[in-house]
Motif scaffolding. Structure first.
Motif, mmCIF file in Angstrom:
data_model
loop_
_atom_site.group_PDB
_atom_site.id
_atom_site.type_symbol
_atom_site.label_atom_id
_atom_site.label_comp_id
_atom_site.label_asym_id
_atom_site.label_seq_id
_atom_site.Cartn_x
_atom_site.Cartn_y
_atom_site.Cartn_z
ATOM 1 N N LYS A 239 6.278 36.224 25.892
ATOM 2 C CA LYS A 239 5.148 36.986 25.361
ATOM 3 C C LYS A 239 5.403 38.500 25.277
ATOM 4 O O LYS A 239 5.087 39.127 24.269
ATOM 5 N N TYR A 240 5.906 39.096 26.336
ATOM 6 C CA TYR A 240 5.999 40.556 26.392
ATOM 7 C C TYR A 240 7.337 41.049 25.843
ATOM 8 O O TYR A 240 8.392 40.554 26.212
ATOM 9 N N ASP A 241 7.240 42.073 24.959
ATOM 10 C CA ASP A 241 8.442 42.647 24.339
ATOM 11 C C ASP A 241 8.764 43.972 25.032
ATOM 12 O O ASP A 241 7.915 44.861 25.081
ATOM 13 N N PRO A 242 9.981 44.114 25.555
ATOM 14 C CA PRO A 242 10.325 45.376 26.227
ATOM 15 C C PRO A 242 10.174 46.588 25.316
ATOM 16 O O PRO A 242 9.928 47.702 25.798
ATOM 17 N N LEU A 243 10.266 46.364 24.014
ATOM 18 C CA LEU A 243 10.162 47.481 23.071
ATOM 19 C C LEU A 243 8.715 47.871 22.784
ATOM 20 O O LEU A 243 8.451 48.886 22.142
ATOM 21 N N GLU A 244 7.767 47.061 23.253
ATOM 22 C CA GLU A 244 6.345 47.355 23.037
ATOM 23 C C GLU A 244 5.686 47.970 24.276
ATOM 24 O O GLU A 244 4.483 48.222 24.283
ATOM 25 N N VAL A 245 6.473 48.161 25.325
ATOM 26 C CA VAL A 245 5.909 48.684 26.569
ATOM 27 C C VAL A 245 5.400 50.116 26.371
ATOM 28 O O VAL A 245 6.051 50.923 25.693
ATOM 29 N N ASP A 246 4.220 50.407 26.917
ATOM 30 C CA ASP A 246 3.701 51.775 26.885
ATOM 31 C C ASP A 246 4.369 52.537 28.036
ATOM 32 O O ASP A 246 3.961 52.426 29.190
ATOM 33 N N ILE A 247 5.401 53.301 27.698
ATOM 34 C CA ILE A 247 6.218 53.895 28.772
ATOM 35 C C ILE A 247 5.454 54.971 29.556
ATOM 36 O O ILE A 247 5.827 55.304 30.673
ATOM 37 N N SER A 248 4.347 55.458 28.984
ATOM 38 C CA SER A 248 3.574 56.459 29.732
ATOM 39 C C SER A 248 2.869 55.813 30.936
ATOM 40 O O SER A 248 2.418 56.489 31.842
ATOM 41 N N LYS A 256 17.908 55.808 40.639
ATOM 42 C CA LYS A 256 18.938 56.781 40.268
ATOM 43 C C LYS A 256 19.451 56.594 38.847
ATOM 44 O O LYS A 256 20.138 57.446 38.308
ATOM 45 N N TYR A 257 19.187 55.435 38.249
ATOM 46 C CA TYR A 257 19.654 55.169 36.885
ATOM 47 C C TYR A 257 18.452 54.973 35.961
ATOM 48 O O TYR A 257 18.255 55.705 35.010
ATOM 49 N N TYR A 258 17.622 53.998 36.317
ATOM 50 C CA TYR A 258 16.470 53.661 35.463
ATOM 51 C C TYR A 258 15.423 54.769 35.486
ATOM 52 O O TYR A 258 15.135 55.360 36.529
ATOM 53 N N ASN A 259 14.830 55.038 34.329
ATOM 54 C CA ASN A 259 13.616 55.865 34.267
ATOM 55 C C ASN A 259 12.850 55.456 33.022
ATOM 56 O O ASN A 259 13.405 54.772 32.140
ATOM 57 N N PRO A 260 11.575 55.812 32.930
ATOM 58 C CA PRO A 260 10.761 55.332 31.800
ATOM 59 C C PRO A 260 11.323 55.753 30.432
ATOM 60 O O PRO A 260 11.240 54.989 29.469
ATOM 61 N N GLU A 261 11.914 56.940 30.358
ATOM 62 C CA GLU A 261 12.463 57.412 29.076
ATOM 63 C C GLU A 261 13.609 56.504 28.614
ATOM 64 O O GLU A 261 13.883 56.367 27.422
ATOM 65 N N LEU A 262 14.293 55.924 29.579
ATOM 66 C CA LEU A 262 15.453 55.080 29.264
ATOM 67 C C LEU A 262 15.034 53.666 28.844
ATOM 68 O O LEU A 262 15.816 52.948 28.214
ATOM 69 N N HIS A 263 13.817 53.259 29.240
ATOM 70 C CA HIS A 263 13.414 51.854 29.099
ATOM 71 C C HIS A 263 13.714 51.294 27.702
ATOM 72 O O HIS A 263 14.347 50.258 27.560
ATOM 73 N N LYS A 264 13.269 51.997 26.663
ATOM 74 C CA LYS A 264 13.509 51.498 25.302
ATOM 75 C C LYS A 264 14.869 51.925 24.776
ATOM 76 O O LYS A 264 15.493 51.218 23.971
ATOM 77 N N ALA A 265 15.334 53.094 25.242
ATOM 78 C CA ALA A 265 16.621 53.615 24.760
ATOM 79 C C ALA A 265 17.772 52.659 25.090
ATOM 80 O O ALA A 265 18.748 52.568 24.341
#
Ligand code: AG3
Length: 277
Positions: A239-248, A256-265
């Motif tokens: 159901k859930y698409d990682p590209l549709e996540v509201d990163i805000s 140390k690696y992951y952050n919200p700005e990176l989620h879709k990138a």
């Protein structure tokens, strides 16, 4: 007399080795399933090696463990029950438990000795295995997912390379069983090797997952000690698409690696990788 230097080499391909200086062999064992070694390396600190392949090191484990955990867990809006298939070192469990909504994280590992050696020699990585929200089950991941239906919000497949005990974790029948084992809005991620060296594998896995799950995505990260450094993860979701996540809305957690700005990138692929799938 000058002190003797000891070097460990992983033969990453028939024609290429990855070599690092070791100051100590901490532990070696032949388990029921594989050869296990814990080495003290100069460059990366302690290292877990299974059947000659580097699994994780103190210096770069955060790259892999954060990437394989936080992308699915921040894609699912309310992950309560999570399972890790493989991952006996406990690094993925540690990352999963950074999410407050997670009520229970199961570690489904076939080789008890990987867990025991990691608890003893890699406490920075295995530290969450004794958490009350963690539950360790020693069994074959393929058997476990086939016997449990409609049970998990998220499944993370933290396997070794597709040789030896992990071969079945890269097969179509396993992904079908993962689909059944997930709840109706569940999703899963599997580590799927290097887009530089393992193009056929990535293509096969991507298309197998795509034939089963409505949403299939590939993302990449950088893991210095793995073959080529460039590593892929395949995500299948009901159901859930990682590209549709509201990163805000993504909560800040200690990473140390992951952050919200990176989620879709992470899902933006180089052309040669786009061409694989
Ligand atoms: N699992 C993926 C390791 C693959 C590495 N391959 C290699 N070095 N040839 C890692 C387990 C960490 N929890």
């Amino acid at each position: 007399m000058a002190e003797m230097e000891l070097w460990f080499t992983e033969q990453q391909t028939p024609d290429l080795g990855f070599t690092c200086k070791i100051t100590k062999t901490i532990y070696t064992a032949k388990t029921q399933y594989q050869d296990l070694a814990i080495l003290e390396t100069k460059q990366f600190g302690r290292m877990l090696v299974l059947d000659g392949a580097v699994q994780t090191t103190i210096a770069d484990e955060f790259c892999y463990h954060e990437l394989i955990s936080h992308v699915p867990l921040f894609t699912h809006p309310n992950p309560k029950k999570v399972a890790v298939i493989g991952g006996g070192d406990g690094g993925v469990i540690r990352e999963i438990l950074k999410h407050d909504e997670v009520e229970k994280a199961y570690l489904i590992e076939i080789d008890r000795e990987v867990i025991e050696a990691s608890k003893k020699y890699l406490p920075e990585i295995s530290c969450a295995l004794d958490d009350e929200r963690a539950e360790v089950v020693i069994t074959d991941g393929i058997k476990f997912v086939s016997e449990n239906k409609n049970m998990f919000d998220v499944i993370i497949v933290d396997s070794t390379d597709p040789v030896g005990p992990a071969v079945g974790l890269f097969q179509d029948s396993f992904y079908k069983a993962v689909f059944e084992c997930l709840k109706e809005d569940g999703l899963f991620v599997a580590q799927t090797e290097s887009p530089f060296y393992d193009q056929d594998l990535i293509k096969n896995v991507f298309h197998a997952v795509k034939s089963i799950f409505p949403i299939t995505r590939l993302y990449l990260g950088f893991i210095p000690t793995y073959p080529s450094g460039l590593w892929s993860f395949t995500l299948g979701s009901k159901k859930y698409d990682p590209l549709e996540v509201d990163i805000s809305k993504i909560k800040r957690i200690d990473t140390k690696y992951y952050n919200p700005e990176l989620h879709k990138a992470l899902f933006a692929l180089p052309t040669f990788v786009q061409e694989i799938i």
